[in-house]
Write a protein that holds these residues in place. Structure first.
Motif, short mmCIF file in Angstrom:
data_model
loop_
_atom_site.label_atom_id
_atom_site.label_comp_id
_atom_site.label_asym_id
_atom_site.label_seq_id
_atom_site.Cartn_x
_atom_site.Cartn_y
_atom_site.Cartn_z
N ARG A 20 -3.09 -5.47 -10.12
CA ARG A 20 -2.84 -3.68 -9.96
C ARG A 20 -1.87 -3.82 -8.86
N ASP A 21 -0.94 -4.52 -9.31
CA ASP A 21 0.42 -4.69 -7.93
C ASP A 21 1.32 -3.87 -7.28
N LYS A 72 -2.66 6.16 -10.61
CA LYS A 72 -3.91 5.11 -9.83
C LYS A 72 -4.87 4.54 -10.85
N ARG A 73 -4.76 4.39 -12.47
CA ARG A 73 -5.49 3.80 -12.77
C ARG A 73 -5.06 2.41 -12.43
N THR A 122 -2.28 1.07 -11.07
CA THR A 122 -1.69 0.49 -9.97
C THR A 122 -2.38 1.23 -8.55
N ASP A 123 -2.50 -0.48 -7.20
CA ASP A 123 -3.05 0.85 -5.92
C ASP A 123 -1.26 0.32 -5.22
N ASN A 124 -0.68 0.89 -6.24
CA ASN A 124 0.28 0.33 -4.31
C ASN A 124 1.65 1.71 -4.81
N ASP A 176 -6.70 6.92 0.88
CA ASP A 176 -5.33 5.22 0.95
C ASP A 176 -4.97 4.36 0.22
N ASP A 177 -5.17 5.16 -0.94
CA ASP A 177 -4.26 4.37 -1.84
C ASP A 177 -3.18 4.99 -2.25
N TYR A 178 -2.43 5.15 -1.76
CA TYR A 178 -1.04 5.99 -2.01
C TYR A 178 -0.53 6.61 -0.18
N ASP A 224 -2.78 4.29 3.76
CA ASP A 224 -2.66 3.11 4.65
C ASP A 224 -1.71 2.72 4.82
N ARG A 279 0.08 -1.10 5.39
CA ARG A 279 0.27 -1.78 4.31
C ARG A 279 1.72 -2.03 4.38
#
Length: 743
Positions: free
Chosen positions: A120-121, A178-179, A181-183, A242-244, A319, A322
């Protein structure tokens, strides 16, 4: 089996083992690093013209924003394949085409990568440069009853339909993305509210729309999905998460504006225009280290944007710890090529287009170095001449010759590098003459206080040709909600009729600077002279303030090695007294509280609170320390080292864990028990921001080197230059002094 045969087998096995061992620890090559990196998928939208909207302001900078960002991403810095970048401009950027590109180039490609690797990168970037607006909220998720929107090329339909993209729709697309990737990173160089601006063509916003945007049908994605999180107080396109990462050009009540550059962008006549956020974001990305996080990146961007337009404060949400773009930047720094050298000067291939100024500091490294922060500079120097694409650097020493095989980096601006380009617009002719004479070059040498008076012509009045303007207007119009004291033309401060005419200073956003004003002069020579002197002092302070604020060494080996902590001091009684809090010559408190930055990177204090700084040097160098207070009135105070005998030669913090209280924990009291000396500070009683800049250097910097920054004198009588120090770093702290503390 023969001996030779056995020996051959053993040697082969040893070679294979050695190769495997070597492969386990050897440095990964740049090619291998590129192969191992996660992919980056980019969708860019730049809109400067709009369909069926003749009254809407065209934006000259939007296309430049996405094109310059694309060049950066495709270049050696990030090496993003062109096939992974989709760029939509003007007529290509309809609502339907933007949604389709988001689905096909971001969601679908991130999904394919995830399905193949289960990782998920993947790095996903959505960049939007254009107008923002607001529209009626249909989901009930907005406290202000308005959705923030992005204005597409076809937003203004001839039939009256609205094709803006709402924040709810962006959030729905993000939820699908978001399903996989977390970036995820969003860059919005637009704004959605904010008050008007004097230069209307400069603003990237449209008035709130009265119609509800039309939805776009996307298979499997509900873009009108009911309740989503409220955007919060900042009024940005996305709710906090925090996921974007969301980078926005301005806060909710501010205007996103544009950057107009001429010679510094290689254009002498017509300005090259960018979004102000994007212009400095690209430069900070270009110079970011491979371990730079979003907080550090945006601190640099915000500092530069606010220096140019104090009324525009960029935001970063998510976040912030990152690493930028998931460490896609190469392990090697972006070094500058060396053109030639004659021993004492070096010409480098970086100029005004790369934001190099006369006075910038350059550092030179051995050809084998890949990361500047991991190596000692061979020599440093100061830029003495700049063209659009090249600069000449005068070396601080000539102990080491520099060849074209070596590497260079522009590390920072030096003390006194920034110059104010001042426009005298609409004021009395006699005052113009008087101010010009005060800053006129002497013997062909530019004024050393950093002030250049530009010619008052149609060309020089263009935005970008000046950064400070002296204007004349009615007091109540300039300061409708505040009442600063204006200097009388006799030099004393006075509060009189609010309808009087005043002179005042503004930046490019036409917001008055530091509340400075001078009552309009009469025709008498003494009145004109008095007004000119007050204006001279104000311009000198502003130029020095901006120059000091801009100092930042992004490539320092000291980064992360020096820690500065503000410590709040308090007593159980609520006040400090000499006989109680000065014990054996030491200043003591009942409580010592280390203050942590808030979400905006500021330290919260109340008026009148007592504090000091604890500075720890974890570097392998003994470091000289200086501290400057950049005050809200535009003045600068040298707080440390102090003008006392034991600190006149500079103060050193020992290496490898040495500590120092700034200014000190010493104190003295008189016979009545009153403080005669105390090393602690007290916040202002009026509230507002208060900024501090720490300079830590391997070369001595003394009070006398910096004292000229405090003065109104006509010449620079200090000689401080960071170019003489091989290792140095600048650390900025900003206090926000809030409501009065209740005892």
């Amino acid at each position: 089996m023969g001996v030779r045969r056995l020996s051959s087998i053993l040697l082969t096995l040893l070679a294979v083992s050695a190769a495997a061992y070597y492969a386990s620890w050897r440095t990964v090559t740049a090619e291998e690093q590129t192969q191992q990196r996660p992919p980056m998928f980019v969708l860019q939208v730049g809109i400067g013209k709009y369909l069926d909207a003749p009254t809407w302001t065209d934006l000259r900078g939007s296309i430049n924003d996405v094109m310059e960002m694309r060049k950066l991403l495709e270049g050696e810095r990030f090496n993003v394949p062109s096939a992974n970048i989709v760029t939509l401009t003007n007529e290509q950027a309809t609502k339907q085409k933007i949604f389709t590109a988001y689905q096909e180039n971001l969601i679908a490609k991130a999904k394919a990568y995830f399905d193949k690797t289960k990782k998920r990168d993947a790095v996903v970037l959505f960049q939007f440069s254009g107008h923002g607006s607001q529209a009626p909220d249909v989901d009930g998720d907005e406290t202000d009853k308005l959705d923030e929107t992005l204005v597409t090329y076809d937003s203004q339909d001839i039939k009256g339909k609205n094709f803006d993209i709402t924040d709810d729709e962006i959030f729905a697309l993000t939820s699908e993305l978001k399903r996989y990737t977390d970036n995820i990173v969003y860059v919005f160089d637009s704004c959605h509210s904010g008050s008007g601006t004097r230069n209307a063509e400069d603003a990237r916003r449209l008035p709130p729309r009265t119609t509800v945007p039309e939805p776009v049908a996307m298979p499997g994605i509900a873009t009108r999905s009911g309740k989503v999180a409220d955007d919060g107080a900042n009024g940005t396109m996305m709710p906090p998460g925090d996921d974007y990462i969301v980078i926005s050009a301005a806060q909710a009540d501010q205007i996103a504006t544009q950057k107009y550059c001429f010679e510094e962008c290689g254009s002498a006549k017509e300005p090259v225009v960018y979004g102000l956020l994007t212009y400095y974001l690209i430069d900070e990305l270009r110079n970011a280290r491979s371990d730079t996080n979003y907080r550090d990146l945006m601190e640099g961007v915000s500092r530069r944007v606010e220096a140019e337009r104090p009324s525009q404060v960029p935001l970063v949400e998510g976040d912030e710890r990152r690493i930028v773009f998931g460490s896609l930047a190469p392990a090697e720094d972006n070094f500058v090529p060396i053109v030639n050298s004659d021993g004492s000067t070096v010409k480098i291939r970086a100029g005004a287009i790369q934001n190099v100024l006369v006075g910038s500091i350059a550092s030179f490294y051995d050809r084998s170095i890949k990361r500047a922060e991991n190596a000692e500079a061979l020599v440093t120097g100061r830029v003495i001449a700049v063209t659009a694409t090249e600069s000449t650097v005068k070396l601080a020493s000539v102990n080491r010759s520099i060849t074209t095989a070596e590497k260079a980096i522009i590390s920072s601006q030096d003390i006194g590098t920034n110059r104010s380009k001042v426009l005298l617009d609409g004021i009395d002719a006699n005052l113009v003459i008087a101010v010009r004479e005060l800053f006129a070059p002497k013997n062909g040498i530019a004024d050393d206080r950093g002030v250049d008076i530009v010619q008052n012509t149609a060309v020089s009045r263009q935005t970008g040709r000046w950064n400070v303007a002296l204007l004349k207007d009615n007091f109540s119009k300039v300061f409708p909600s505040s009442s600063p004291k204006c200097f009388e033309t006799g030099g004393s401060e006075n509060q009189s009729d609010p309808g009087r005419q005043i002179y005042y200073l503004v930046g490019q956003d036409f917001v008055p600077l530091f509340g400075f004003c001078v009552e309009a002069a009469t025709s008498e020579a003494s009145s004109v002279s008095s007004a000119a002197i007050q204006i001279e002092r104000a311009l000198t302070h502003i130029s020095r303030y901006r120059s000091v604020a801009a100092i930042q060494n992004r490539r320092s080996r000291l980064a992360g090695k020096v820690v500065v902590k503000p410590i709040r001091l308090s007593t159980t009684s609520g006040s400090f007294a000499g006989e109680k809090n000065c014990v054996d010559g030491k200043f003591v408190a009942d409580k010592y509280e280390a203050i942590i930055k808030d979400a905006k990177g500021r330290y919260q204090f109340r008026p009148g609170e007592v504090f000091w700084f604890e500075v720890t040097n974890n570097s392998p160098f003994d470091l000289y320390i200086s501290m400057l207070n950049l005050r809200s009135d535009g003045s600068i105070k040298v707080q440390f080292p102090r003008n006392i005998d034991e600190e006149k030669a500079g103060v050193v913090i020992p290496k490898n864990g040495g500590k120092r209280i700034v200014s000190s924990d010493r104190c003295r009291v008189n016979a009545s028990g009153e403080f005669m000396e105390a090393g602690a500070f007290r916040t202002s009683s009026t509230g507002g921001p208060d900024a501090f800049k720490f300079l830590l250097t391997t070369a001595a910097v003394t009070w006398s080197d910096l004292s000229y920054l405090e003065m109104d004198s006509l010449t620079r009588n200090g000689n401080a230059s960071l170019a003489t120090s091989n290792e140095w770093i600048a650390i900025d702290l900003t206090f926000e002094v809030g409501e009065t503390k209740k005892l």
